[in-house]
Design an enzyme around this catalytic site. Structure first.
Site, mmCIF file in Angstrom:
data_model
loop_
_atom_site.group_PDB
_atom_site.id
_atom_site.type_symbol
_atom_site.label_atom_id
_atom_site.label_comp_id
_atom_site.label_asym_id
_atom_site.label_seq_id
_atom_site.Cartn_x
_atom_site.Cartn_y
_atom_site.Cartn_z
ATOM 1 N N ILE A 92 42.476 39.490 44.008
ATOM 2 C CA ILE A 92 41.783 39.629 44.979
ATOM 3 C C ILE A 92 41.374 38.460 45.703
ATOM 4 O O ILE A 92 41.224 38.488 46.931
ATOM 5 C CB ILE A 92 40.227 40.591 44.620
ATOM 6 N N ALA A 105 41.827 35.430 40.436
ATOM 7 C CA ALA A 105 42.416 36.762 40.446
ATOM 8 C C ALA A 105 43.151 37.113 41.604
ATOM 9 O O ALA A 105 42.975 36.656 42.739
ATOM 10 C CB ALA A 105 41.277 37.676 40.545
ATOM 11 N N LYS A 118 32.503 43.429 42.879
ATOM 12 C CA LYS A 118 31.825 44.222 42.328
ATOM 13 C C LYS A 118 32.740 44.859 41.178
ATOM 14 O O LYS A 118 33.854 44.810 40.958
ATOM 15 C CB LYS A 118 31.881 45.669 43.555
ATOM 16 N N ARG A 122 44.706 37.352 47.639
ATOM 17 C CA ARG A 122 44.979 37.972 48.655
ATOM 18 C C ARG A 122 44.090 38.051 49.779
ATOM 19 O O ARG A 122 44.306 38.126 50.931
ATOM 20 C CB ARG A 122 45.549 39.384 48.013
ATOM 21 N N ARG A 123 42.850 37.876 49.318
ATOM 22 C CA ARG A 123 41.823 38.378 50.355
ATOM 23 C C ARG A 123 40.770 37.343 50.631
ATOM 24 O O ARG A 123 40.724 36.708 51.784
ATOM 25 C CB ARG A 123 40.997 39.684 49.971
ATOM 26 N N ARG A 173 40.916 27.869 34.215
ATOM 27 C CA ARG A 173 40.773 27.204 33.084
ATOM 28 C C ARG A 173 42.225 26.423 33.061
ATOM 29 O O ARG A 173 42.080 25.664 32.102
ATOM 30 C CB ARG A 173 40.524 28.511 31.578
ATOM 31 N N LEU A 219 35.927 37.031 38.782
ATOM 32 C CA LEU A 219 36.352 37.209 37.230
ATOM 33 C C LEU A 219 36.368 38.993 36.959
ATOM 34 O O LEU A 219 35.893 39.660 37.648
ATOM 35 C CB LEU A 219 35.535 36.516 36.564
#
Length: 614
Positions: free
Chosen positions: A23, A21, A105, A26-27, A46, A82
């Site tokens: 996030i 993902a 979260k 990037r992080r 996948r 996810l």
């Protein structure tokens, strides 16, 4: 039930990542690779090609399929970025496979499932942690300490907001089946901030959830809560809004305001604005990397063998459930008919009506990036990225606030001195306490011409100023004084036989020596009547030359308009034969500081001066 256990091996915690993902890319992947307490072992997707693309920058393994990653015996812990609806099954699978888990979260989509996941982690003797990164930033500890020490007296209210522009079609946040929606994605931030600062005794008193037409999830909402002591808590959240990321704590003696509260870049210089007993102080803190801190905290939890945030994560999940239960089914927001013409106030009240139809949201605007640095709401993702890039080398948020506060002090001084007409060169967006708003607050009737040459700024400013009396917008280059001063809109509004306030704040650093800024300002000065004033601010080398050199190099490397900081002597030359008013040429915070100027800082990367034509 077994006690949590640290990994048997010594050395860094070996981490695998389930998914690629945004996030994560990037992080978290950079942070996991950089942290000395973790070692990034593998990334799973996948599709193997996707995993290879994400893993390549870090030299770690690419794995096809989440199950294959969980089966590896060289991984102690996994990070799960996810979609929310997939958190529970894959967190459960990871715990069952004997892996510690750091999950994005919200940990799950309801409190009962969250409670069950923590129970499984305890049974397996493993650490489970929800990745709420902002609580690991040192400034929130500083706010909590101020509150606990009684800096603003007993807390009466807490207001927080986290809203973002509408994600593109196809984004998982629009999908009910994937656990999307504004409450779980954005609402977590203000609710968790309230828990972090006010404790777990919060109770939901009211809530509303709203869905945009055609949306299958809530796109905005608000919650009203109360503390056991009776303080009110208001949390707003949404997607499809202008960007807001802030909170305020109100007490019986004052308040604390925190901007860029939830997702600041690592180099961001935090400023706590503390107002108490009629005085204002900007408490400037050191930059802090909340992403690196979150990774370090997870590694420490694994080493200690305990889940330190279980109680607050569960309470947060219970509050999210209570908000959803109290609000009921999201109301569908009615489509509003397009109005042919609106006042400035009504334009500002709608989240998108300040945006021209042909706006390219992918192209950053310097004016919108400046609004972002000020903590405003008129900017897009590209503008925030530009602002963050500047923040990586320069405390630009502090300088932006210093410059805007300086504008207020200078304009108020000029109004008190009888000046009733202003020409604002390089004005940017006319928002966040700009000249016409300052004049309106003074109760005096003033006329203001805003001048800018950036096409996006002109288009946006034209909408914002529509219907605002006594204002005009001129699209012209400040390097062409005759075009600026001779424009029809300028001539219609400004009487050059009377005193004028010529504002050049934050402009001259964009004028290069070959532009002859001294000659340019002389042409402007010559056009003004006696009693007129020239207001200046400019980047300078004199305070922190190393930082300014890095900033100059960053602007040059990015391909944007280069900047030219100047010495005090060079800035003084811009005033020509005008008379410098006290206190002369000084660092911006030292120019006639008042209760709104955030304290009397000794130095700054901005010079300021106000000069009067004899």
């Amino acid at each position: 039930m077994s006690a949590p256990r640290p990994p048997a091996r010594s050395g860094p915690v070996r981490v695998g990542v389930l998914g690629t993902a945004s996030i994560a890319r990037r992080r978290l992947l950079p942070a996991l690779a950089a942290c000395p307490d973790t070692r990034l072992v593998a990334v799973a997707s996948r599709a193997l090609a996707t995993a290879e693309d994400a893993a390549a920058p870090y030299g770690c393994r690419a794995v096809e399929g989440y199950e294959a990653l969980l089966a590896r015996d060289d991984i102690d812990a996994v990070y799960v970025p996810l979609p929310a609806a997939l958190h529970a099954p894959w967190v459960r699978a990871a715990l069952t496979a004997g892996k510690h888990v750091l999950a994005e979260k919200p940990l799950s989509t309801d409190a009962a499932t969250t409670r069950g996941l923590f129970a499984l982690a305890r049974d397996q003797g493993l650490v489970l942690s929800e990745n709420v990164m902002f609580v690991h930033h040192a400034r929130h500890t500083a706010v909590r300490r101020l509150v606990e020490d009684g800096a603003i007296g007993e807390v009466r209210a807490f207001h927080a907001a986290f809203t973002v522009p509408r994600p593109p079609d196809g984004d998982i946040r629009h999908s009910a089946g994937l656990g999307g929606g504004a409450l779980g994605d954005m609402g977590v931030y203000p609710l968790r901030a309230a828990l972090h600062l006010l404790g777990d005794g919060l109770r939901v008193a009211g809530a509303v959830l709203t869905a945009a037409p055609g949306s299958e999830v809530e796109t905005s909402g608000a919650a009203l809560l109360r503390t056991p002591e009776g303080a009110s808590v208001h949390c707003a959240f949404g997607m499809g809004h202008s960007y807001r990321s802030l909170y305020e704590v109100w007490g019986e003696r004052g308040q604390i305001r925190v901007e860029h509260a939830f997702t600041p870049p690592a180099a961001h210089v935090p400023v706590l604005r503390v107002e108490r007993d009629g005085e204002t102080e900007d408490v400037v803190l050191a930059p802090d990397d909340q992403v690196a801190n979150a990774v370090s905290a997870f590694a420490a939890a694994v080493r200690a063998g305990r889940s330190p945030d279980e109680a607050v994560t569960l309470r947060q999940a219970e509050l999210l459930d209570a908000v959803r239960r109290t609000a009921g089914r999201p109301e569908i927001r009615a489509r509003q008919p397009r109005q042919p013409r609106q006042s400035k106030e009504s334009v500002m009240s709608a989240s998108v009506q300040w945006i021209p139809e042909d706006t390219d949201r992918e192209l950053a605007s310097a004016a919108r990036a400046y609004d972002y640095l000020l903590g405003g709401s008129h900017h897009f993702e590209a503008d925030r990225a530009l602002g963050d890039q500047v923040l990586s080398v320069l405390p630009a948020n502090i300088m932006a606030r210093q410059n805007r506060d300086l504008l207020g002090r200078m304009v108020r001084h000029l109004i008190d001195a009888g000046v009733r007409q202003f020409v604002d060169l390089g004005s940017g967006l006319p928002v966040m306490g700009h000249v016409h708003e300052i004049a309106r607050e003074s109760g005096r009737t003033c006329r203001v011409v805003y001048v800018d040459n950036e096409p996006a700024t002109i288009a946006h400013a034209g909408l914002l100023l529509r219907g605002v009396p006594g204002t005009a917008l001129v699209g012209a280059d400040v390097r062409d004084p005759e075009a600026v001063l001779g424009a029809d809109a300028t001539r219609e509004l400004i009487d050059f036989t009377e005193p004028v306030g010529l504002l050049m704040l934050g402009v001259t650093q964009f004028l290069h020596d070959e532009d002859d800024p001294w000659g340019l300002t002389a042409r402007y000065r010559d056009a003004l009547a006696p009693g007129s004033h020239l207001a200046l601010s400019c980047f300078t080398w004199d305070n922190d030359p190393d930082t300014m050199l890095r900033t100059v190099e960053m602007f040059r490397a990015s391909g944007r308009t280069p900047i030219v900081p100047r010495t005090g002597a060079e800035v003084r030359r811009l005033t020509g034969d005008f008379t410098l008013l006290d206190p002369g040429l000084v660092y911006a915070p030292r120019w006639r500081p008042d209760a709104t100027s955030g304290g009397e800082q000794e130095r700054s990367n901005l010079y300021a001066a106000l000069a009067r034509k004899p």
